[in-house]
Design a protein around this motif. Structure first.
Motif, mmCIF file in Angstrom:
data_model
loop_
_atom_site.group_PDB
_atom_site.id
_atom_site.type_symbol
_atom_site.label_atom_id
_atom_site.label_comp_id
_atom_site.label_asym_id
_atom_site.label_seq_id
_atom_site.Cartn_x
_atom_site.Cartn_y
_atom_site.Cartn_z
ATOM 1 N N ASN A 1 0.843 -1.192 0.000
ATOM 2 C CA ASN A 1 0.000 0.000 0.000
ATOM 3 C C ASN A 1 0.881 1.245 0.000
ATOM 4 N N SER A 2 1.606 1.446 -1.122
ATOM 5 C CA SER A 2 2.510 2.595 -1.189
ATOM 6 C C SER A 2 2.717 3.021 -2.632
ATOM 7 N N ILE A 3 3.376 4.152 -2.775
ATOM 8 C CA ILE A 3 3.626 4.762 -4.073
ATOM 9 C C ILE A 3 4.543 3.878 -4.919
ATOM 10 N N ARG A 4 4.596 4.127 -6.213
ATOM 11 C CA ARG A 4 5.402 3.435 -7.236
ATOM 12 C C ARG A 4 4.635 2.275 -7.855
ATOM 13 N N GLU A 5 4.021 2.539 -9.006
ATOM 14 C CA GLU A 5 3.145 1.539 -9.596
ATOM 15 C C GLU A 5 3.899 0.316 -10.098
ATOM 16 N N TYR A 6 5.108 0.488 -10.674
ATOM 17 C CA TYR A 6 5.811 -0.696 -11.175
ATOM 18 C C TYR A 6 6.167 -1.634 -10.031
ATOM 19 N N GLU A 7 6.797 -1.099 -8.998
ATOM 20 C CA GLU A 7 7.183 -1.937 -7.860
ATOM 21 C C GLU A 7 5.963 -2.527 -7.168
ATOM 22 N N ARG A 8 4.897 -1.742 -7.089
ATOM 23 C CA ARG A 8 3.668 -2.232 -6.436
ATOM 24 C C ARG A 8 3.058 -3.367 -7.254
ATOM 25 N N PHE A 9 2.968 -3.181 -8.573
ATOM 26 C CA PHE A 9 2.400 -4.225 -9.431
ATOM 27 C C PHE A 9 3.285 -5.483 -9.418
ATOM 28 N N SER A 10 4.609 -5.282 -9.509
ATOM 29 C CA SER A 10 5.527 -6.421 -9.531
ATOM 30 C C SER A 10 5.460 -7.199 -8.221
ATOM 31 N N SER A 11 5.394 -6.483 -7.094
ATOM 32 C CA SER A 11 5.311 -7.154 -5.795
ATOM 33 C C SER A 11 4.017 -7.935 -5.669
ATOM 34 N N THR A 12 2.933 -7.355 -6.151
ATOM 35 C CA THR A 12 1.644 -8.047 -6.092
ATOM 36 C C THR A 12 1.655 -9.282 -6.984
ATOM 37 N N ALA A 13 2.275 -9.151 -8.161
ATOM 38 C CA ALA A 13 2.389 -10.309 -9.052
ATOM 39 C C ALA A 13 3.207 -11.417 -8.398
ATOM 40 N N MET A 14 4.279 -11.037 -7.683
ATOM 41 C CA MET A 14 5.094 -12.046 -7.018
ATOM 42 C C MET A 14 4.311 -12.710 -5.894
ATOM 43 N N ASN A 15 3.529 -11.930 -5.164
ATOM 44 C CA ASN A 15 2.703 -12.497 -4.100
ATOM 45 C C ASN A 15 1.750 -13.550 -4.656
ATOM 46 N N ALA A 16 1.139 -13.245 -5.803
ATOM 47 C CA ALA A 16 0.218 -14.203 -6.424
ATOM 48 C C ALA A 16 0.967 -15.363 -7.074
ATOM 49 N N TYR A 17 2.157 -15.082 -7.598
ATOM 50 C CA TYR A 17 2.954 -16.111 -8.264
ATOM 51 C C TYR A 17 3.341 -17.225 -7.294
ATOM 52 N N ILE A 18 3.683 -16.842 -6.066
ATOM 53 C CA ILE A 18 4.081 -17.838 -5.066
ATOM 54 C C ILE A 18 2.925 -18.241 -4.159
ATOM 55 N N GLY A 19 1.812 -17.511 -4.236
ATOM 56 C CA GLY A 19 0.718 -17.711 -3.293
ATOM 57 C C GLY A 19 0.120 -19.106 -3.266
ATOM 58 N N PRO A 20 -0.373 -19.645 -4.396
ATOM 59 C CA PRO A 20 -1.032 -20.959 -4.354
ATOM 60 C C PRO A 20 -0.151 -22.069 -3.800
ATOM 61 N N LYS A 21 1.095 -22.169 -4.274
ATOM 62 C CA LYS A 21 1.958 -23.267 -3.830
ATOM 63 C C LYS A 21 2.463 -23.054 -2.407
ATOM 64 N N THR A 22 2.729 -21.793 -2.030
ATOM 65 C CA THR A 22 3.193 -21.537 -0.668
ATOM 66 C C THR A 22 2.096 -21.836 0.336
ATOM 67 N N SER A 23 0.877 -21.368 0.058
ATOM 68 C CA SER A 23 -0.228 -21.635 0.979
ATOM 69 C C SER A 23 -0.536 -23.132 1.027
ATOM 70 N N ALA A 24 -0.408 -23.822 -0.131
ATOM 71 C CA ALA A 24 -0.626 -25.279 -0.146
ATOM 72 C C ALA A 24 0.438 -25.978 0.707
ATOM 73 N N TYR A 25 1.691 -25.514 0.600
ATOM 74 C CA TYR A 25 2.754 -26.100 1.422
ATOM 75 C C TYR A 25 2.476 -25.904 2.907
ATOM 76 N N LEU A 26 2.072 -24.709 3.288
ATOM 77 C CA LEU A 26 1.811 -24.434 4.698
ATOM 78 C C LEU A 26 0.650 -25.274 5.218
ATOM 79 N N ARG A 27 -0.376 -25.438 4.397
ATOM 80 C CA ARG A 27 -1.501 -26.293 4.802
ATOM 81 C C ARG A 27 -1.054 -27.756 4.934
ATOM 82 N N LYS A 28 -0.243 -28.203 3.975
ATOM 83 C CA LYS A 28 0.246 -29.577 4.036
ATOM 84 C C LYS A 28 1.124 -29.782 5.273
ATOM 85 N N LEU A 29 1.992 -28.800 5.554
ATOM 86 C CA LEU A 29 2.848 -28.894 6.737
ATOM 87 C C LEU A 29 2.005 -28.968 8.001
ATOM 88 N N GLU A 30 1.011 -28.103 8.086
ATOM 89 C CA GLU A 30 0.152 -28.110 9.269
ATOM 90 C C GLU A 30 -0.572 -29.451 9.392
#
Length: 695
Positions: free
Chosen positions: A202-231
């Protein structure tokens, strides 16, 4: 209470179990198991079961598990994440492609631009919709075309996207359009991972903000699946305690929060090492420390100055050469470790790393099918690692396989003796690490001559003295349990959340209305923090808050963190923020223009809860010189000068506080080996850490 810390590396998974009873008695048990790259949770659970058996406790008795993971980082580096779709403002589809128009290598005619050659969101999966929000107040200029959002979501459904991000221009000033678009997308794709840029950064700079959000989604499904599997695996194994995950900012958080914002886990593993290094430094009375965590695959370098962890400047926070606008401890990682492979390149040059043998097949001496020589093989050939003592004998290694690998791939082709070839491997990898240490210290205004080098990880104490000589550090520390220092850091880390509110305000001439905006925003951040901590069941008296103003000179590219006064901010105490910004600018860049205006960009609130810290028992006093009681045997060992010495081995568990061991010597323990070369002396500190200096 029983707490377990687990740190997953490329080769080994490190586990520490701490048990404390009502009478204040504490005991610590540590172990290492081979990592399971195909599914890290297998190695984690196996390691926890092993350490429970060693400690004589049932898994169900564990109260808390603290975990540092490389799952998120590996997904980015290996480009193994989700297929991501993006909905953005019409006319700004190619922000992700253009970036900042930076050339990674200014004078190269053949360079790779990773955000173009390997984008997290392919261009055909970036769709535009009509909407417009304008600065500086976030007013809606063009309403959101909801039918276009629905059409884009339906198209993503046909394409089978794993995740969708919504990134609109100036949404950090007003997230109304992003939140509404998220509702529409989620209704069409209820099982898809969906996130907004205003939720992630939630901050200024659209490229960095968009890229960070894309990275969050890029790793999101598998990371959350790993954490659920670990739990799930932990619960199935009978572990019912709470689970906390290490973050890149040096704090710990919940599984739920990590699944929602996995971008905060991108430097999860190395962060624990630096925190463990600071804790060790406190035990040894050292506040200026350069840490190097050398495992099987990588070496992670950090700096602790005056007892404080350094947070990276936002301009430098990146993973896989892509910007990540989340707070990160200032850690540099290079491909150098025990598994780093030595080879001759097509031009005949002698190189080591960054390619690694990893956990499978591992170094040649493991006998798991690896035939290429590694740094570990060189240590074995030089007599610095004894086959029968490796990992306490838990892993059997074959010195003959190391000799064959080095002879066939290095010594023979270069016409070198076996010892010289092995020394060459170590000299090259040590030089690579020394250059990286200087880049994270001298290049940032830190003089290593005033710092202690702390080497940990399984291979850290093997290289520490050589590296200290290369960078001219004043002395060296080998922690009490070097191989599991990163896991130890997990048990001395606070629960931590961070919240931000964007503002664009020149503090020097701010009005009363401007300061009211600041104070209202701070109150809102406090409310968010209290809601989260209430959900975690944290009592009010245990909560601590730090308010930070991220400022820059008007027109400057990036901001720095400045301290804020307590209580209400007004014209009377705003100077505290401005002066703090000047001081930080002077510290980072070497100069400060105190007559220039200071602009407030972002308010940040860091909410922390102190956890019960790890306490080690003090060793009994020995004060002995080269104690025979701890001596095992002597064996030929070759040191950096090429000279071979009949070198005594000492069992670290039998060394007492105040004992001194003169080099040449090798100190052996289950999870690591410490080298004390000729001309050096090692002194045992009160908790068992070893301080090494010139004799």
């Amino acid at each position: 209470m029983i707490r377990v810390g687990v740190d997953v590396g490329g080769t080994f998974t490190d586990i520490i179990l701490e048990r404390s009873d009502a009478g204040g008695e504490q005991s610590v048990v540590v172990t290492k198991v081979s990592s399971t790259p195909h599914d890290q949770s297998e190695g984690v659970v196996q390691g926890i079961l092993n350490v429970c058996e060693m400690a004589g406790v049932e898994p169900g008795a564990i109260d808390a598990v603290f975990h540092g993971t490389t799952v998120a980082t590996n997904l980015v580096i290996e480009r193994g994440g989700a297929r991501v779709g993006m909905i953005t403002t019409r006319g700004f589809r190619d922000i992700m492609h253009m970036g900042r128009h930076k050339r990674p290598h200014n004078f190269s005619l053949q360079f790779d631009v990773p955000w173009q050659s390997k984008p997290l969101v392919k261009r055909r999966d970036r769709l535009v919709v009509t909407e417009r929000i304008l600065p500086p107040d976030g007013r809606i200029e063009v309403p959101l075309a909801e039918d276009e959002v629905k059409q884009a979501a339906e198209l993503f459904a046909k394409r089978g996207m794993d995740a969708v991000i919504i990134g609109f221009l100036f949404s950090f000033l007003n997230d109304e359009h992003e939140q509404r678009a998220k509702e529409i997308v989620s209704s069409v794709l209820p099982d898809t991972y969906v996130c907004c840029s205003s939720e992630v950064v939630n901050s200024i700079r659209e490229y960095e903000r968009f890229s960070s959000t894309a990275m969050n989604a890029y790793i999101g499904p598998k990371t959350s699946a790993y954490l659920r599997k670990l739990e799930g695996r932990l619960r199935a194994a009978g572990v019912g305690g709470i689970i906390r995950i290490m973050q890149s900012n040096g704090g710990i958080t919940t599984v739920e929060k990590s699944s929602e914002l996995p971008i905060g886990l991108l430097m999860s593993g190395p962060a624990g090492g630096v925190i463990g290094g600071r804790w060790t430094g406190d035990n040894c009375g050292k506040s200026n420390i350069i840490t190097i965590d050398i495992g099987g695959t990588s070496a992670d370098i950090g700096v602790i100055q005056d007892g404080d962890l350094r947070i990276k400047n936002p301009r430098d926070t990146e993973v896989g050469l892509l910007p990540v606008l989340v707070p990160m401890i200032d850690i540099d990682a290079i491909g150098a470790g025990g598994g780093s492979i030595a080879y001759l390149d097509p031009g005949g040059a002698f190189r080591v790393g960054p390619r690694s043998a990893g956990a499978v097949p591992g170094p040649a001496c493991y006998g798991k099918g690896g035939t290429e020589p590694t740094v570990t093989d060189a240590q074995v050939v030089l007599g610095r690692l004894d086959p029968e003592q490796f990992l306490g004998g838990d892993i059997k290694i074959d010195a003959a396989l190391s000799e064959t690998a080095i002879r066939d791939h290095i010594a023979g082709p270069l016409g070198l003796s076996l010892d010289d070839a092995a020394l060459g491997i170590l000299k090259i990898v040590n030089n690579n690490m020394a250059l990286a240490i200087n880049a994270n210290s001298m290049a940032k205004g830190v003089d290593p001559r005033n710092f202690t080098l702390m080497g940990f990880g399984g291979a850290g104490p093997l290289h520490a003295v050589s590296l200290a000589e290369a960078i001219h550090a004043k002395d060296i520390i080998s922690p009490v349990q070097p191989g599991i220092t990163a896991a130890t850091g997990l048990l001395v880390t606070d629960l931590q959340y961070e919240y931000t509110h964007p503002l664009l305000m020149v503090l020097d001439n701010a009005s009363d209305a401007d300061f009211k905006t600041v104070n209202d925003a701070l109150d809102g951040l406090m409310e968010q923090a209290h809601q989260q901590l209430d959900a975690d069941g944290i009592p009010r008296e245990a909560r601590r808050f730090q308010r930070i103003a991220e400022c820059r000179y008007v027109g400057q590219g990036f901001e720095l963190r400045a301290a804020m006064p307590d209580g209400t901010v007004d014209a009377g105490n705003a100077r505290t923020i401005i002066d703090s910004f000047y001081d930080e600018h002077k510290k980072i860049y070497g100069h400060a223009f105190r007559d220039q205006a200071c602009e407030l960009i972002t308010l940040r609130l860091v909410a922390t809860v102190a956890v019960e810290t790890l306490a080690l028992p003090e060793l009994a006093h020995g004060g002995r010189e080269n104690p025979d009681e701890a001596r095992l045997y002597s064996r030929r060992t070759v040191f950096d000068d090429g000279q071979a010495h009949d070198t005594p081995r000492y069992q670290r568990e039998k060394l007492l506080a105040g004992d001194r061991v003169s080099g040449p010597a090798v100190v052996i323990q289950h999870n690591s080996t410490t080298i004390v070369p000729p001309g050096y002396v090692a002194q045992v500190m009160r908790f068992g850490d070893i301080l090494i200096g010139r004799n």
